[in-house]
Enzyme design. Structure first.
Site, PDB file in Angstrom:
ATOM      1  N   VAL A   1       0.812  -1.221   0.000  1.00 17.09           N
ATOM      2  CA  VAL A   1       0.000   0.000   0.000  1.00 17.09           C
ATOM      3  C   VAL A   1       0.845   1.271   0.000  1.00 17.09           C
ATOM      4  O   VAL A   1       0.344   2.351  -0.285  1.00 17.09           O
ATOM      5  CB  VAL A   1      -0.980   0.035   1.200  1.00 17.09           C
ATOM      6  CG1 VAL A   1      -2.104  -0.957   1.014  1.00 17.09           C
ATOM      7  CG2 VAL A   1      -0.256  -0.204   2.507  1.00 17.09           C
ATOM      8  N   LYS A   2       2.102   1.166   0.394  1.00 15.09           N
ATOM      9  CA  LYS A   2       3.047   2.289   0.376  1.00 15.09           C
ATOM     10  C   LYS A   2       2.461   3.546   1.027  1.00 15.09           C
ATOM     11  O   LYS A   2       2.563   4.654   0.504  1.00 15.09           O
ATOM     12  CB  LYS A   2       3.507   2.599  -1.056  1.00 15.09           C
ATOM     13  CG  LYS A   2       4.258   1.429  -1.709  1.00 15.09           C
ATOM     14  CD  LYS A   2       4.742   1.804  -3.100  1.00 15.09           C
ATOM     15  CE  LYS A   2       5.520   0.673  -3.745  1.00 15.09           C
ATOM     16  NZ  LYS A   2       4.649  -0.473  -4.111  1.00 15.09           N
ATOM     17  N   ARG A   3       1.875   3.378   2.192  1.00 18.79           N
ATOM     18  CA  ARG A   3       1.274   4.515   2.885  1.00 18.79           C
ATOM     19  C   ARG A   3       2.359   5.349   3.576  1.00 18.79           C
ATOM     20  O   ARG A   3       3.354   4.819   4.063  1.00 18.79           O
ATOM     21  CB  ARG A   3       0.249   4.041   3.902  1.00 18.79           C
ATOM     22  CG  ARG A   3      -0.948   3.306   3.306  1.00 18.79           C
ATOM     23  CD  ARG A   3      -1.769   4.219   2.402  1.00 18.79           C
ATOM     24  NE  ARG A   3      -3.012   3.578   2.007  1.00 18.79           N
ATOM     25  CZ  ARG A   3      -3.338   3.266   0.758  1.00 18.79           C
ATOM     26  NH1 ARG A   3      -2.478   3.508  -0.227  1.00 18.79           N
ATOM     27  NH2 ARG A   3      -4.505   2.710   0.483  1.00 18.79           N
TER      28      ARG A   3
END
Length: 275
Positions: free
Chosen positions: A95-97
């Site tokens: 998700v690379k949040r």
């Protein structure tokens, strides 16, 4: 409660150091004879559970390819994550949040809380608002025994302009590795990994050496995209990772998924990837 790093080491020792990327982009759905819709990604997830649960160390669903279909796509992602959880196969949700304060805390609760509908064993995070911005996710992951994979040295062409940049004599990438090392301090011995990992592309060549980065010293699991269709093999991995090679989790998606939708063919493609 065992830590994510301990569970990951056990899974890698049992099944081999492979992470299968679950990327149901429209072309894959079409190639598999599935509709380009929420129903298609749900069926994609079901096939992947049949193919990979109990067969590989880790799977990595790419959230974007589920999110694009709205609430029904998110429901399909929830079902996929839940099925792998029941099967005992580790999941890294890609998700690379990355955000600050209460917003980052909200992202952390969405994916790292025990009762979260989208709970995964680990998630990918972006540290480019400062490593300290990851604090809420680091804290919750430690509480629930989950993990994070911090973007450090990615293989996209534009990545180097940021990651190789130096601030006070230290590269941005080196600062991210140092942050992970600090988070993993005291995580364990006898090959047990810390639970704060790094994302380092298997095709970045000599970048770690050029930047003075000791990946092995971070005691971090290393998620390494670039194997399979992107061209990385054992020789490239030795150059990039050096003494940290035993900590590398090789990620491959396109080459494996191209063998679908037959379950037996998908399993065979996964088996071939690291041999």
């Amino acid at each position: 409660m065992s830590t994510f790093g301990a569970r990951l080491r056990t899974a890698m020792d049992t099944y081999g150091p492979l992470c299968v990327g679950l990327d149901p982009h429209p072309q894959i759905l079409t190639d598999w004879g599935l509709p380009v819709s929420a129903a298609g990604v749900r069926r994609f997830g079901e096939i992947c559970v049949d193919a990979f649960a109990g067969q590989v160390a880790v799977v990595k669903p790419q959230s974007a390819f589920f999110e694009e279909y709205g609430s029904d796509g998110i429901a399909a992602l929830e079902a996929t994550l839940a099925a792998f959880r029941v099967a005992g196969t580790l999941t890294i949700l890609d998700v690379k949040r990355g955000d600050i304060g209460s917003t980052m805390a909200g992202y952390a609760r969405a994916y790292l809380r025990d009762d979260a509908p989208l709970a995964a064993d680990a998630i990918t995070v972006s540290p480019y608002l400062g490593f300290g911005s990851l604090g809420p996710a680091l804290d919750l992951a430690a509480t629930t025994g989950r993990g994070l994979f911090v973007l450090a040295l990615t293989s996209n062409p534009e990545g180097a302009s940021v990651q190789h940049a130096r601030i006070g004599g230290e590269s941005v990438a080196a600062a991210m590795v140092s942050g992970a090392a600090a988070a993993n301090a005291g995580a364990g011995e006898n090959g047990i990994l810390g639970s704060v990992g790094l994302v380092v592309g298997a095709t970045v060549g000599s970048a770690p050496r050029d930047l003075g980065i000791d990946l092995a010293a971070a005691n971090a699991p290393i998620l390494a995209p670039g194997f399979g269709a992107q061209g990385a093999g054992l020789d490239e991995a030795r150059e990039v990772f050096g003494a940290a090679l035993p900590n590398v989790l090789a990620a491959s998606s396109r080459e494996i998924l191209a063998a679908g939708p037959q379950v037996a063919s998908l399993r065979e493609a996964a088996r071939r990837t690291l041999h």
